[in-house]
Design an enzyme around this catalytic site. Structure first.
Site, short mmCIF file in Angstrom:
data_model
loop_
_atom_site.label_atom_id
_atom_site.label_comp_id
_atom_site.label_asym_id
_atom_site.label_seq_id
_atom_site.Cartn_x
_atom_site.Cartn_y
_atom_site.Cartn_z
N GLU A 101 50.88 5.63 48.86
CA GLU A 101 50.51 4.80 50.01
C GLU A 101 51.38 5.08 51.24
O GLU A 101 50.93 4.89 52.37
CB GLU A 101 50.61 3.32 49.63
N ARG A 142 58.98 40.62 36.17
CA ARG A 142 58.09 41.48 35.36
C ARG A 142 57.27 42.40 36.27
O ARG A 142 57.12 43.60 36.00
CB ARG A 142 57.17 40.58 34.52
N ASP A 144 65.87 30.69 51.11
CA ASP A 144 66.41 31.17 52.40
C ASP A 144 67.87 31.63 52.31
O ASP A 144 68.26 32.59 52.97
CB ASP A 144 66.20 30.17 53.54
N LYS A 186 48.46 -4.71 45.75
CA LYS A 186 49.26 -5.36 44.70
C LYS A 186 50.46 -4.49 44.32
O LYS A 186 51.45 -4.96 43.81
CB LYS A 186 48.40 -5.60 43.46
N ARG A 191 61.28 -0.41 42.62
CA ARG A 191 62.11 0.50 41.80
C ARG A 191 62.13 1.88 42.43
O ARG A 191 61.13 2.33 42.98
CB ARG A 191 61.52 0.64 40.38
N ARG A 199 64.63 19.77 50.22
CA ARG A 199 65.66 19.89 51.28
C ARG A 199 65.08 19.46 52.62
O ARG A 199 64.63 18.34 52.74
CB ARG A 199 66.17 21.34 51.39
N GLY A 207 68.41 28.31 43.78
CA GLY A 207 67.74 27.43 42.81
C GLY A 207 66.62 28.19 42.12
O GLY A 207 65.85 28.89 42.77
N ASP A 251 60.02 26.41 51.69
CA ASP A 251 60.63 26.33 53.02
C ASP A 251 60.99 27.70 53.58
O ASP A 251 61.70 27.82 54.58
CB ASP A 251 61.90 25.45 52.98
N ASP A 260 60.76 24.72 47.05
CA ASP A 260 60.75 23.96 48.31
C ASP A 260 59.66 24.40 49.30
O ASP A 260 59.30 23.63 50.19
CB ASP A 260 62.11 24.10 49.03
N ARG A 318 54.40 -3.56 41.19
CA ARG A 318 55.67 -3.22 41.84
C ARG A 318 55.47 -2.19 42.95
O ARG A 318 54.46 -1.49 42.98
CB ARG A 318 56.61 -2.58 40.82
N ARG A 345 74.27 30.04 42.91
CA ARG A 345 74.56 29.99 44.35
C ARG A 345 75.99 30.51 44.48
O ARG A 345 76.90 30.01 43.84
CB ARG A 345 74.48 28.55 44.86
N THR A 360 61.11 29.82 45.51
CA THR A 360 61.73 28.49 45.57
C THR A 360 60.63 27.44 45.52
O THR A 360 59.57 27.63 46.10
CB THR A 360 62.56 28.28 46.86
O1 F6P Z 1 66.24 24.79 46.71
C1 F6P Z 1 65.71 24.25 45.56
C2 F6P Z 1 66.34 22.93 45.25
O2 F6P Z 1 65.79 22.46 44.04
C3 F6P Z 1 66.24 21.88 46.36
O3 F6P Z 1 64.98 21.25 46.36
C4 F6P Z 1 67.38 20.97 45.99
O4 F6P Z 1 67.85 20.28 47.12
C5 F6P Z 1 68.41 21.92 45.48
O5 F6P Z 1 67.73 23.07 45.05
C6 F6P Z 1 69.25 21.40 44.34
O6 F6P Z 1 70.24 22.33 44.09
P1 F6P Z 1 71.13 22.38 42.79
O7 F6P Z 1 70.27 22.87 41.66
O8 F6P Z 1 72.20 23.33 43.15
O9 F6P Z 1 71.59 20.98 42.55
#
Ligand code: F6P
Length: 319
Positions: free
Chosen positions: A187, A21, A103, A214, A243, A171, A11, A129, A127, A162, A72, A125
């Site tokens: 919240e 760069r 990763d 509220k 929503r 992820r 991603g 992670d 994420d 709402r 990917r 990334t």
């Molecule tokens: O790893 C980055 C990420 O944006 C995740 O947060 C998300 O689950 C995934 O990629 C979405 O992947 P794709 O762009 O392949 O739909």
């Protein structure tokens, strides 16, 4: 080492261009030749490799996405495909590769190093992670985007009294959700690191309503549940309009914030410096504002991302 390659994989994340760069300019100032690879490991396999010069990375530091393209490419798990990728680099005398990604991209790099090809991995990334680093490139930009969206949701959720449920990427890592929830004053927080119990969440929301709330915002990480269904359930049980909003790929775009640009530039430069020092199989990170590097195999096997339980405690106190 005379010639190196650079690719972005998985991603995309804001700041990847700044990292490329950093790699390109550092390589050139050390008299190395530098090659870009389109579309991550897929491009490596398909031989989409081309030479870069200093002007290839002009005017990219402020641009989101990655000008190299990303993908990917799960067939990279297959040994023969990696052999083709290595052959494509070797025919140009490229003998080291810098991989910018998450990763999944790290695993690809580790596999290449096991086949004797030098690789340095840079965490890129949203994420956050990736092991071995406090922050990955793109995380802070995504946070800004998410909090801006939460602010907007707050306006309309307050006007209509709402409950808003906002689904955030990440992820299996709740860092984006937790930080955005604190900054956006949400919240309620639902994270992958904490057991999810729909009934518990409802109980908390009802408690809030009884206290006189509220409107409310629930921040939840993706893949935990179907947020549209959750909204219907909460609406039915609380009799409050609810929503769901899935922020989606909006979170991945945009011009990188200053921190991501600096982090990316530093990491890009550092990756080339490590290659020049003779390192062959490293992943890099930032720890307490200092750049660090680890053996990639060791990092993937032994390092863990720490869950910020103290942040969650603070967040809950503030609601
Ligand atoms: O790893 C980055 C990420 O944006 C995740 O947060 C998300 O689950 C995934 O990629 C979405 O992947 P794709 O762009 O392949 O739909």
């Amino acid at each position: 080492i005379k010639k190196i390659g650079v690719l972005t994989s998985g991603g995309d994340a804001p700041g990847m261009n700044a990292a490329i760069r950093g790699v390109v300019r550092t390589a050139l100032s050390n008299d190395l030749e530098i090659f870009g690879i389109n579309d991550g490991y897929l491009g490596l396999f398909k031989d989409k490799i081309f030479k870069l010069n200093r002007f290839s990375v002009s005017d990219v530091i402020n641009k989101g996405g990655t000008f190299l393209g990303s993908a990917r490419f799960s067939p990279f798990k297959i040994y023969n495909n990696r052999q083709i990728a290595i052959k494509n680099m070797k025919k140009r005398d490229i003998n080291a590769l810098i991989v910018i990604g998450g990763d999944g991209s790290y695993i690809g790099a580790q596999k290449l190093t096991e086949m004797g090809f030098a690789c340095i991995s840079i965490p890129g990334t949203i994420d956050n992670d990736v092991v071995g680093t406090d922050y990955s490139i793109g995380y802070f930009t995504a946070l800004e985007t998410i909090v801006k969206c939460i602010d907007k949701l707050r306006d309309t959720s307050s006007s209509h009294q709402r409950i808003s449920i906002v689904e955030i990427m990440g992820r299996q890592c709740g860092d984006l959700t937790l930080a955005a929830a604190i900054a956006g004053g949400c919240e309620f927080i639902v994270l992958p690191e904490v057991n999810y119990d729909k009934k518990e969440l409802l109980k908390e929301i009802k408690k809030g309503i009884n206290k006189g709330k509220k409107h409310a915002i629930v921040a939840i990480t993706e893949y935990i549940c179907n947020v549209t269904e959750l909204a219907k359930y909460i609406e039915k049980e609380t009799q409050r309009e609810t929503r769901a909003t899935i922020l989606g790929h909006i979170q991945r775009g945009g011009s990188p914030v200053v921190y991501d640009r600096i982090l990316a530039s530093r990491m890009g430069a550092y990756s080339v410096e490590l290659l020049l020092k003779g390192y062959k199989s490293r992943c890099i990170g930032i720890k307490n504002e200092k750049l660090v590097h680890y053996d990639i195999k060791f990092a993937l096997k032994n390092l863990k991302k720490n869950f910020k339980s103290d942040w969650l405690k603070t967040a809950k106190t503030l609601f």
